[in-house]
Design a protein around this motif. Structure first.
Motif, short mmCIF file in Angstrom:
data_model
loop_
_atom_site.label_atom_id
_atom_site.label_comp_id
_atom_site.label_asym_id
_atom_site.label_seq_id
_atom_site.Cartn_x
_atom_site.Cartn_y
_atom_site.Cartn_z
N LYS A 143 -4.75 -0.37 -8.52
CA LYS A 143 -5.61 -1.38 -7.89
C LYS A 143 -4.90 -2.74 -7.87
O LYS A 143 -4.13 -3.06 -8.79
N HIS A 154 -6.54 0.52 -2.22
CA HIS A 154 -6.07 0.00 -3.50
C HIS A 154 -6.59 -1.38 -3.87
O HIS A 154 -6.50 -1.79 -5.03
N SER A 168 0.83 -1.20 0.00
CA SER A 168 0.00 0.00 0.00
C SER A 168 0.87 1.25 0.00
O SER A 168 0.58 2.23 -0.70
N PHE A 173 2.27 1.72 -3.50
CA PHE A 173 1.25 2.26 -4.42
C PHE A 173 0.99 3.75 -4.14
O PHE A 173 0.90 4.56 -5.07
#
Length: 537
Positions: free
Chosen positions: A248, A272, A230, A233
């Motif tokens: 995603k 995400h 996470s 991202f």
């Protein structure tokens, strides 16, 4: 031939070992290289800590503890929260096909009667350097709609249809290095390299056509690993000025520890994540590996370890209930069968597919996986019937089910250990290892599309039978000596099956030696792809 570091300033600590061809420089451009470096500089140092935590947990299990739901995260499991959102083009995932990033396979997979193609840099891929960069080029060309292929011998041409499947990229697991790029003298994480190149080359085009940078994340064992992703991202979105949640991911629940942390994994990635997937073959391998010191949890022949077994059915139902409660998809597992030219055999294969996919649809899964385009219609018919007019089964909550307990998820599995099964394991594992170290990670063997996961089951099962002195159904006790005798005998069988010319041209002796090393070692090697990677250029 040129060295990409020539145009990188002297302060850069990321070094590239091989020289790049001009074609490779189109993929590993200076800007892409610098993005990889920023990710590595910020995130790579946390991976050894995450992997060390895996080993600490395993030591406790080896000493007699059993995996269980975490006490200190009960508030997450009990809380009322949902994931952020699911993009429009991922709302219907009733059938997904998987396969390596070889050019022709990419085209055929995207053209299949499926909703999603998972392009794989992991279990069905041997990450030799040239093939990694070729794979990234193939995916870039697929996203751009320019991918085409002409078979050099037949002249047959392949190109994309007008409405191809949605593309998702599976990156390597956190344990796998990329030895051709060094950070402070150490290989960088292969996962960061795969993610960086796919994102960098494709995010603009994907967003422009109403899709996005979508990923499958493999082999997670704890929610802290999901939190690491996470952070990767979110950092990337901030770097490129993208809204939170643009990237995603679907997480494969394919390790036994992870099944006890599904809520926590969803929560850690809630901006995400769009779903979890039953990575059943790796899950079976992880069951063996995690419970390797527990003599009452030894699996039988892998051919009888099917989704009807209580511990696997509980895993499937818990995944559906957990995901749907949070607004996330619950994807079903892989049908590894491939079509047969023999009508009778093919009818048997299709019946197996129907039974397997019917169970998943009844359990409430939103979609499923196939390994071959020829099975897409059969799997799709099952989910078409189950879904009706719905794009998914998020409305199937399973809230009325009795809570699934740790004891159900860890339940021993009945079934025989047979000499035939052991010999079959040996032949499958040797053939797969031979293909993998030769650069091919996706191999049809005895009517199944084998990848690293099924080879892992084969070698880990025998290791565990040896460790605990288990007897086969004919009374023979499985020992190192018995295994080595069978290995020698099955190598003769393999030479007859593949032919002397193919056998002598291949790397079968090396594969047998690696199989023997993995199977007779005192400690169970975590992944065959780690020693196998040394064989790749």
């Amino acid at each position: 031939m040129t060295d990409t570091t020539a145009s990188i300033n002297h302060e850069v600590k990321l070094s590239l070992q091989p020289l790049l061809t001009e074609a490779q420089r189109e993929i590993l451009t200076d800007d892409a290289f610098q993005f990889v470096e920023r990710l590595v500089q910020r995130f790579a140092s946390r991976i050894p800590e995450l992997l060390a935590a895996r080993e600490q947990r395993q030591q406790a299990i080896d000493a007699g503890a059993l995996p269980d739901f975490l006490e200190d995260t009960a508030h997450i499991r009990d809380g009322n929260w949902h994931i952020r959102n699911i993009p429009a083009d991922l709302q219907d995932r009733r059938v997904e096909i998987t396969g390596p990033v070889e050019r022709k396979m990419v085209i055929n997979a995207l053209n299949a009667n499926v909703k999603v193609f998972m392009a794989d840099f992991e279990d069905s891929f041997a990450p030799a350097w040239d093939e990694v960069l070729d794979g990234q080029r193939n995916l870039r060309d697929a996203v751009n709609g320019t991918i085409a292929y002409t078979h050099p011998e037949t002249g047959k041409s392949y190109q994309l249809k007008d409405d191809p499947a949605v593309l998702i990229c599976r990156v390597r697991g956190l344990h796998l290095p990329e030895k051709h790029l060094l950070w402070q003298g150490e290989p960088i994480p292969g996962a960061l390299f795969d993610f960086a190149l796919y994102f960098y080359h494709n995010y603009k085009q994907l967003l422009a056509k109403g899709s996005g940078p979508y990923f499958y994340l493999p082999k997670l064992q704890a929610y802290q690993e999901a939190a690491w992703w996470s952070d990767v991202f979110s950092f990337t979105e901030d770097e490129y000025g993208l809204p939170r949640g643009t990237i995603k991911a679907t997480v494969l629940i394919e390790t036994l520890p992870a099944v006890f942390e599904m809520d926590e994994i969803l929560y850690s990635l809630k901006d995400h994540i769009v779903g979890l997937n039953c990575g059943r073959w790796d899950y079976i391998f992880s069951y063996i590996k995690t419970l390797r010191n527990h003599p009452d949890r030894i699996l039988p022949d892998r051919q009888v370890v099917t989704m009807e077994k209580p511990f696997l059915n509980a895993y499937s139902r818990l995944l559906v209930r957990t995901c749907h409660r949070r607004g996330a998809f619950a994807m079903g597992g892989m049908a590894a069968f491939i079509p047969s030219k023999d009508p009778e055999r093919n009818a048997w294969v299709l019946d197996k597919i129907r039974n397997d996919k019917s169970l998943e649809a009844q359990n409430g899964h939103d979609g499923t996986w196939v390994a071959h385009p020829g099975l897409a219609d059969t799997a799709r018919a099952i989910f078409d019937e189950a879904l009706g007019e719905r794009p998914n089964q998020l409305d199937v909550s399973r809230e009325a089910d009795a809570p699934i307990t740790a004891s159900e998820l860890l339940a021993p599995c009945d079934g025989e250990r047979t000499e035939e099964g052991m010999r079959h394991n040996i032949r499958v594992a040797v053939q797969y290892i031979e293909a993998w170290i030769s650069g091919n990670g996706c191999v049809p063997i005895y009517g199944l599309m084998e990848d690293a996961a099924t080879a892992e089951i084969s070698r880990a099962s025998i290791w565990q039978w040896i460790k605990h002195g288990k007897a086969l159904s004919n009374g023979q006790v499985v020992t190192k000596a018995l295994f080595e005798q069978m290995l020698a005998e099955e190598m003769t069988v393999l030479q007859e099956e593949v032919g002397t010319a193919r056998f002598e041209q291949g790397r079968y002796p090396e594969a047998a030696a690696l199989m023997a090393q993995l199977t007779t070692s005192d400690e169970l090697v975590n992944f065959l792809t780690l020693p196998g990677y040394d064989y790749l250029k």
